[in-house]
Design an enzyme around this catalytic site. Structure first.
Site, mmCIF file in Angstrom:
data_model
loop_
_atom_site.group_PDB
_atom_site.id
_atom_site.type_symbol
_atom_site.label_atom_id
_atom_site.label_comp_id
_atom_site.label_asym_id
_atom_site.label_seq_id
_atom_site.Cartn_x
_atom_site.Cartn_y
_atom_site.Cartn_z
ATOM 1 N N SER A 153 0.882 -1.172 0.000
ATOM 2 C CA SER A 153 0.000 0.000 0.000
ATOM 3 C C SER A 153 0.917 1.219 0.000
ATOM 4 C CB SER A 153 -0.848 -0.022 1.277
ATOM 5 O OG SER A 153 -1.407 1.245 1.522
ATOM 6 N N TYR A 166 -2.588 -1.156 10.138
ATOM 7 C CA TYR A 166 -2.635 -1.450 8.702
ATOM 8 C C TYR A 166 -1.339 -0.987 8.030
ATOM 9 C CZ TYR A 166 -4.197 -1.330 3.822
ATOM 10 O OH TYR A 166 -4.298 -1.512 2.459
HETATM 11 P P1 NDP Z 1 -11.521 -5.937 0.163
HETATM 12 O O1 NDP Z 1 -11.826 -5.628 1.576
HETATM 13 O O2 NDP Z 1 -12.474 -5.566 -0.899
HETATM 14 O O3 NDP Z 1 -11.181 -7.494 0.009
HETATM 15 C C1 NDP Z 1 -10.332 -8.113 0.937
HETATM 16 C C2 NDP Z 1 -10.468 -9.598 0.825
HETATM 17 O O4 NDP Z 1 -9.709 -10.191 1.876
HETATM 18 C C3 NDP Z 1 -11.904 -10.061 0.985
HETATM 19 O O5 NDP Z 1 -12.190 -11.081 0.064
HETATM 20 C C4 NDP Z 1 -11.924 -10.587 2.403
HETATM 21 O O6 NDP Z 1 -12.854 -11.597 2.646
HETATM 22 C C5 NDP Z 1 -10.511 -11.133 2.541
HETATM 23 N N1 NDP Z 1 -10.188 -11.299 3.946
HETATM 24 C C6 NDP Z 1 -10.239 -10.349 4.918
HETATM 25 N N2 NDP Z 1 -9.976 -10.900 6.102
HETATM 26 C C7 NDP Z 1 -9.766 -12.224 5.897
HETATM 27 C C8 NDP Z 1 -9.511 -13.320 6.745
HETATM 28 N N3 NDP Z 1 -9.434 -13.170 8.057
HETATM 29 N N4 NDP Z 1 -9.360 -14.540 6.202
HETATM 30 C C9 NDP Z 1 -9.475 -14.708 4.874
HETATM 31 N N5 NDP Z 1 -9.744 -13.709 4.008
HETATM 32 C C10 NDP Z 1 -9.906 -12.485 4.518
HETATM 33 O O7 NDP Z 1 -10.104 -5.251 -0.091
HETATM 34 P P2 NDP Z 1 -9.350 -4.843 -1.442
HETATM 35 O O8 NDP Z 1 -9.726 -5.752 -2.535
HETATM 36 O O9 NDP Z 1 -9.472 -3.395 -1.590
HETATM 37 O O10 NDP Z 1 -7.834 -5.114 -0.992
HETATM 38 C C11 NDP Z 1 -7.051 -6.167 -1.502
HETATM 39 C C12 NDP Z 1 -5.615 -5.914 -1.085
HETATM 40 O O11 NDP Z 1 -5.161 -4.683 -1.664
HETATM 41 C C13 NDP Z 1 -5.422 -5.768 0.414
HETATM 42 O O12 NDP Z 1 -4.184 -6.353 0.764
HETATM 43 C C14 NDP Z 1 -5.379 -4.262 0.615
HETATM 44 O O13 NDP Z 1 -4.671 -3.923 1.766
HETATM 45 C C15 NDP Z 1 -4.645 -3.847 -0.644
HETATM 46 N N6 NDP Z 1 -4.841 -2.439 -1.028
HETATM 47 C C16 NDP Z 1 -6.060 -2.006 -1.493
HETATM 48 C C17 NDP Z 1 -6.212 -0.697 -1.902
HETATM 49 C C18 NDP Z 1 -7.508 -0.170 -2.416
HETATM 50 O O14 NDP Z 1 -7.600 1.032 -2.725
HETATM 51 N N7 NDP Z 1 -8.542 -0.973 -2.569
HETATM 52 C C19 NDP Z 1 -5.081 0.259 -1.852
HETATM 53 C C20 NDP Z 1 -3.861 -0.302 -1.337
HETATM 54 C C21 NDP Z 1 -3.757 -1.606 -0.956
HETATM 55 P P3 NDP Z 1 -14.431 -11.265 2.759
HETATM 56 O O15 NDP Z 1 -14.878 -11.134 1.347
HETATM 57 O O16 NDP Z 1 -14.964 -12.454 3.438
HETATM 58 O O17 NDP Z 1 -14.547 -10.008 3.533
#
Ligand code: NDP
Length: 249
Positions: A153, A166
């Site tokens: 990030s 985070y």
């Molecule tokens: P979302 O919250 O949309 O998706 C995150 C996913 O991770 C979901 O499918 C969620 O499951 C899963 N997850 C969360 N906790 C757990 C757990 N305990 N066990 C298993 N799975 C889990 O996030 P994004 O798609 O936005 O983010 C994806 C990655 O990109 C992350 O690492 C985030 O930090 C990074 N990121 C995103 C940015 C953005 O602007 N979107 C910017 C910078 C970095 P569930 O569907 O069940 O909730």
């Protein structure tokens, strides 16, 4: 946007694990990897979401995926060993991991940050990918050309007030990427390790972090996929230990 045009068969016959594959960027990556020929292993905590992605992949006629339900918040070392055993039994090897699942947690000062929440964010965002990687390295070594991608990030590259556990967890992912890349940079050169900062992307996590923002100004997860394809496919062979930005040229 990162510029890369993938050949249609880029990931043909590759077995790729995507964590957090049920939603957001992980969902888009799973579908995209499948579109380019991979057999995708969908790991996440909400089975109904994983099943929807599974059905989307099947409906499009891509290679039949697999689902591994796992809540990374409570999972212990044994659970990751079980993941490795089931991947080994079904596929015999692994060609890629996209460490994508993460939790945002509270946006507040470190002074105010609750310790149990700190532990939860570090568990899901750092310790879980560590345990998973540890369990799966033997299977990656069996691949001729394997790639591990950690998700960072902008606050994993420069600290910012209120981003708490985070931000710290994303710095840790960059560190884990560098340590692992150095350790796996052996004579075989068959496992590369890099990180991607997706940049602001239209997902639920982004909406939680910036509730007042108009989401249409951010690219969709599908639009940021070129960097993911590049790092997962053989065009990045030999590239390791590097930090990438999905939205930078
Ligand atoms: P979302 O919250 O949309 O998706 C995150 C996913 O991770 C979901 O499918 C969620 O499951 C899963 N997850 C969360 N906790 C757990 C757990 N305990 N066990 C298993 N799975 C889990 O996030 P994004 O798609 O936005 O983010 C994806 C990655 O990109 C992350 O690492 C985030 O930090 C990074 N990121 C995103 C940015 C953005 O602007 N979107 C910017 C910078 C970095 P569930 O569907 O069940 O909730």
């Amino acid at each position: 946007m990162f510029e890369y045009h993938a050949p249609k068969d880029l990931l043909q016959d590759k077995k790729i694990l995507v964590t957090g594959a049920g939603d957001g960027i992980g969902r888009a990556a799973a579908l995209m990897f499948a579109q380019y020929g991979a057999t995708v292993i969908l790991l996440g905590r909400t089975v109904s979401k994983l099943e929807t992605v599974y059905d989307d992949i099947e409906d499009k006629g891509y290679a039949k995926p697999a689902i591994i339900p796992l809540n990374m918040e409570g999972a212990a070392e044994k659970d990751y060993d079980d993941v490795a055993v089931s991947i080994e039994n079904e596929f015999g090897k692994l060609d890629g991991i996209l460490h994508n699942a993460a939790l945002l947690g509270s946006l507040t000062t470190l002074e105010q940050y609750e310790v149990p929440e700190w532990n939860k964010i570090l568990q899901v965002n750092v310790t879980a990918p560590f345990m998973m990687t540890k369990a799966l390295i033997p299977l990656l070594r069996l691949s001729e050309d394997a790639s591990i991608i950690f998700t960072s990030s902008s606050v994993g590259r420069k600290g910012r007030a209120f981003w708490g556990a985070y931000s710290v967890s994303k710095f840790a992912n960059e560190g884990m990427m560098q340590v692992l890349a150095d350790e796996l940079d052996d004579d075989q050169h068959n496992v590369r390790v890099n990180s991607i900062n997706p940049g602001a992307t239209r997902t639920n996590m982004r909406a939680s972090a910036y509730p007042a923002e108009n989401p249409v100004h951010n690219p969709t997860p599908e639009e940021i996929m070129p960097a993911y394809l590049y790092l997962m496919g053989e065009d990045s062979k030999g590239v390791t230990g590097k930090a990438f930005d999905a939205q930078t040229k």
